[in-house]
Each structure stands twice: as structure tokens, then as C-alpha cells.
Design a protein around this motif. Structure first.
Motif, mmCIF file in Angstrom:
data_model
loop_
_atom_site.group_PDB
_atom_site.id
_atom_site.type_symbol
_atom_site.label_atom_id
_atom_site.label_comp_id
_atom_site.label_asym_id
_atom_site.label_seq_id
_atom_site.Cartn_x
_atom_site.Cartn_y
_atom_site.Cartn_z
ATOM 1 N N CYS A 84 41.429 48.258 31.354
ATOM 2 C CA CYS A 84 40.669 48.003 32.580
ATOM 3 C C CYS A 84 39.897 49.246 33.027
ATOM 4 O O CYS A 84 38.813 49.129 33.619
ATOM 5 C CB CYS A 84 41.604 47.532 33.688
ATOM 6 S SG CYS A 84 42.167 45.831 33.463
ATOM 7 N N PHE A 104 42.621 38.391 39.288
ATOM 8 C CA PHE A 104 41.678 39.389 39.790
ATOM 9 C C PHE A 104 40.971 38.878 41.042
ATOM 10 O O PHE A 104 40.730 39.632 41.989
ATOM 11 C CB PHE A 104 40.650 39.742 38.710
ATOM 12 C CG PHE A 104 41.098 40.828 37.775
ATOM 13 C CD1 PHE A 104 41.887 41.886 38.214
ATOM 14 C CD2 PHE A 104 40.722 40.821 36.438
ATOM 15 C CE1 PHE A 104 42.299 42.894 37.351
ATOM 16 C CE2 PHE A 104 41.127 41.817 35.567
ATOM 17 C CZ PHE A 104 41.908 42.865 36.027
ATOM 18 N N ALA A 115 43.857 48.175 39.147
ATOM 19 C CA ALA A 115 43.708 46.727 39.004
ATOM 20 C C ALA A 115 44.382 46.238 37.724
ATOM 21 O O ALA A 115 45.048 45.202 37.710
ATOM 22 C CB ALA A 115 42.234 46.349 39.003
ATOM 23 N N CYS A 119 35.325 40.427 38.373
ATOM 24 C CA CYS A 119 35.529 40.464 36.921
ATOM 25 C C CYS A 119 34.735 39.331 36.287
ATOM 26 O O CYS A 119 34.773 38.185 36.769
ATOM 27 C CB CYS A 119 37.021 40.308 36.610
ATOM 28 S SG CYS A 119 37.436 40.178 34.858
ATOM 29 N N LEU A 157 47.564 43.730 37.570
ATOM 30 C CA LEU A 157 47.493 42.498 36.777
ATOM 31 C C LEU A 157 48.704 42.393 35.855
ATOM 32 O O LEU A 157 49.339 41.335 35.756
ATOM 33 C CB LEU A 157 46.201 42.481 35.966
ATOM 34 C CG LEU A 157 46.036 41.308 34.990
ATOM 35 C CD1 LEU A 157 45.804 40.007 35.749
ATOM 36 C CD2 LEU A 157 44.882 41.572 34.015
#
Length: 349
Positions: free
Chosen positions: A308, A263, A317, A270, A321
Motif C-alpha cells: 500500500c 477501504f 491504511a 482506492c 486493512l
């Protein structure tokens, strides 16, 4: 008349021949296609451009995505090394164990097996490197049990953090306490089953199949040997099992660091608590999904995007990931497949 010392040697000769080349059947190929279709649908829903922006943000730092997994796998190997008993401990170097683990996990990642198909390969490769069959199988069973134990409590910790972030910790405290109690009971039941000559009972149940007497006898003797090693380990080496679980837990927490790193590389803010929730719960969904789809393909991506979104990190995001983790998984799986022929031949040195 044969000497008693010749019995183990004869028993070793009865082991099955080495496995042939690994071929993915049509059914497995269909599962892979189904997983890829699910990934595509999630990507379409989230937005190709949005996910791409996160991925391209890595730039030349992209190779760093391989580092956390390599470190976490090392702690898993340390745990596995501690799962051996007697003279088998230390018989195979950590480097060889690391390579064997990569080979076994490569199989787990491409088959819908809940992470179990690669375990016999690990035991076979250990045998190729001088570890007696019983000790090899027992070490794989103990390590897998410890891995699952660590994941259960890691997931439960993630659920507690998730409830806290959503402001539901007090309202769901009783449910969470029940979940922890259930997790402890599951672990206790697994260990109790391994300590109660379960394999021998399963082996004897095969008599209904009317196998050849020699084969049936071999299966029962092997089962008795493995049962004995497992019972001795859990009875005499309680601290050893705690250490094995501890090493695997460290590996799970390295995964939290992986989430934070990825991230950060993507420019997404985060917290450690959010990272813990993402890692623990997506790993749990992937483990469940891997029973049906190879490596939980598609399930992991969908779970990551939804989770998320709930945490305020954004679906794009979460999807980025998950894709980065897939790329990392692919790299190490290819390495595992490349190492398998070398390991099957006994390796070098």
C-alpha cells in the motif's frame, strides 16, 4: 465365501478412527508468537495511532467486514461441489459443504502448513456425511488444485496491473509473459501428476518402511481408488474442472470487492486496479508465509503495509486493512472450530 458386494464394506471398516481433539503443540505456539511479534513490530513501525484512526473510522459499520468473505466462501463451495464425481455429487448439501469448509480452513489458519493440514479433515467430515472415502479425498484434491490454479492466474493478473501502475508494463512485458507461461506449465504439471497414478506410486514407495501387510495393502488400494477417480475426472470432465477453477476465480475477485469495501469504510480512496494488486499480491505472500507461520501471520501484514505504501495508499491504511482481515479470519475460524464436533458426529438431518 464372501460376496463381491461385501468388499467395499470391508474396505470402509479399515479406515482410521476419527481424529482426536486438535491440540496446538509447543512448536506451533512458538510460530504463533513469532507471527504476533512481527505484527507488533510492523504496527510499531507504521504507528499505532495512525492505524487506529483508520480502524475507528468504521464505527457501527464494522460488522460489514464479514460479508465479502462469506460471499467468497460460498463461491468456493460451489466450486468444490462441482469437483465431486458420479453418485457422490449432490450427496452433501451446499450448507453442509460450507460448514465443512469452515472447519477445514479453521485448521489451516492456525497451523504453518501452507493450507494443507485442514484438507484431510474436510475429507474425513465428508466421509462422516456419507461420501465414500475415495470420492471425498478426490474432491478435496480437485478443489485444492483448482483453487491453486485460480490463485496462480489471479496473482499473475495482479502483477500485470502492478507493473502498469508503476509504469513498467512495457519494460517488463517479456518477464511477465514468461511468468504466465511458467504458471501454465506448473498447472499442467500438477494435473498431469494427478492423472498418472502418482498416488499409487507413492503408496508403493512406502514398502521400504515394511509396514504391516494389511496396512500396506489398504494404503495401496485407497491410493488406486483415488487415482482412478482423479484420472476419470480430468479425462472425462474437462468442462467440470474449468467450472471449478471459474468458481474459485470469482471468489478471488470477491476479495477485490472486499478490499474496496474496507477501504471505503475507512475513508481511503482506492481504484479497482489498486484493489486488485493489493488483494492478489498480499494473498500470494500470505500463502507463501503460511508454510512457516500460521495463516502467514505477520507476513500478510508486512506485505500489505509495504504494498500500500508503493501504491500511494499509505502504510497505515494497508496495515489497518490487514488487521481487519485478521479479525474476519478469526471470527470464521472460531465458527469453524465450533462446527467441527457437530460435523464429526454426522451433523443434523
Amino acid at each position: 465365501m464372501k460376496s463381491p458386494d461385501s468388499a467395499p464394506a470391508e474396505l470402509e471398516k479399515l479406515d482410521p478412527p476419527p481424529p482426536g481433539p486438535i491440540r496446538l503443540g509447543r512448536a506451533n505456539a512458538l510460530f504463533v508468537l513469532a507471527g504476533l511479534l512481527l505484527v507488533f513490530l510492523v504496527l510499531y513501525r507504521v504507528g499505532f495511532r495512525e492505524v487506529g484512526d483508520h480502524l475507528f473510522a468504521l464505527g457501527f459499520a464494522a460488522p460489514l467486514i464479514l460479508v465479502p468473505y462469506a460471499v467468497g466462501a460460498f463461491f468456493d463451495v460451489l466450486g468444490w461441489a462441482r469437483a465431486f464425481v458420479g453418485s457422490a455429487r449432490g450427496k452433501v448439501s451446499l450448507a453442509k459443504l460450507y460448514a465443512i469448509r469452515l472447519a477445514g480452513e479453521a485448521i489451516n489458519n492456525v497451523t504453518p502448513s501452507g493450507g494443507l493440514v485442514g484438507e484431510p479433515l474436510k475429507a474425513y467430515l465428508l466421509r462422516r456425511h456419507g461420501v465414500p472415502t475415495g470420492a471425498a479425498v478426490a474432491s478435496v484434491v480437485v478443489a485444492k488444485t483448482a483453487l491453486v490454479t485460480g490463485q496462480i492466474f489471479f496473482t499473475l493478473l495482479g502483477l500485470v496491473c502492478f507493473a502498469h501502475l508503476l509504469g513498467l508494463l512495457r519494460a517488463r512485458a517479456l518477464w511477465l509473459a514468461g511468468a504466465w507461461a511458467a504458471g501454465a506449465l506448473v498447472v499442467a504439471a500438477i494435473i498431469a501428476g494427478q492423472s498418472a497414478r502418482l498416488l499409487v506410486r507413492l503408496a508403493r514407495s512406502l514398502r521400504v518402511l515394511r509396514l504391516r501387510p494389511r496396512l500396506q495393502s489398504r494404503i495401496e488400494r485407497r491410493a488406486a481408488e483415488i487415482d482412478h477417480i482423479l484420472a476419470e475426472f480430468y479425462r472425462k470432465d474437462h468442462r467440470g474442472f474449468v467450472f471449478v477453477v471459474g468458481y474459485h476465480l470469482v471468489a478471488w475477485f470477491v476479495g477485490v470487492g472486499e478490499v474496496l469495501l474496507l477501504f471505503w469504510l475507512m475513508g481511503v480512496r482506492c481504484t479497482w486496479e489498486q484493489a486488485l494488486v493489493v488483494e492478489s499480491l498480499t494473498q500470494a505472500t500470505m500463502a507463501l508465509g503460511s508454510v512457516v507461520l500460521p495463516g502467514g501471520l505477520g507476513v500478510h501484514e508486512l506485505g500489505g503495509a509495504l504494498l500500500c505504501r508503493l501504491l500511494g495508499l499509505g502504510e497505515a491504511a494497508g496495515m489497518a486493512l490487514a488487521l481487519l482481515k485478521r479479525v474476519r479470519e478469526l471470527v470464521f475460524s472460531v465458527l469453524g472450530f465450533l462446527l467441527t464436533p457437530w460435523l464429526s458426529g454426522g451433523g443434523a438431518g
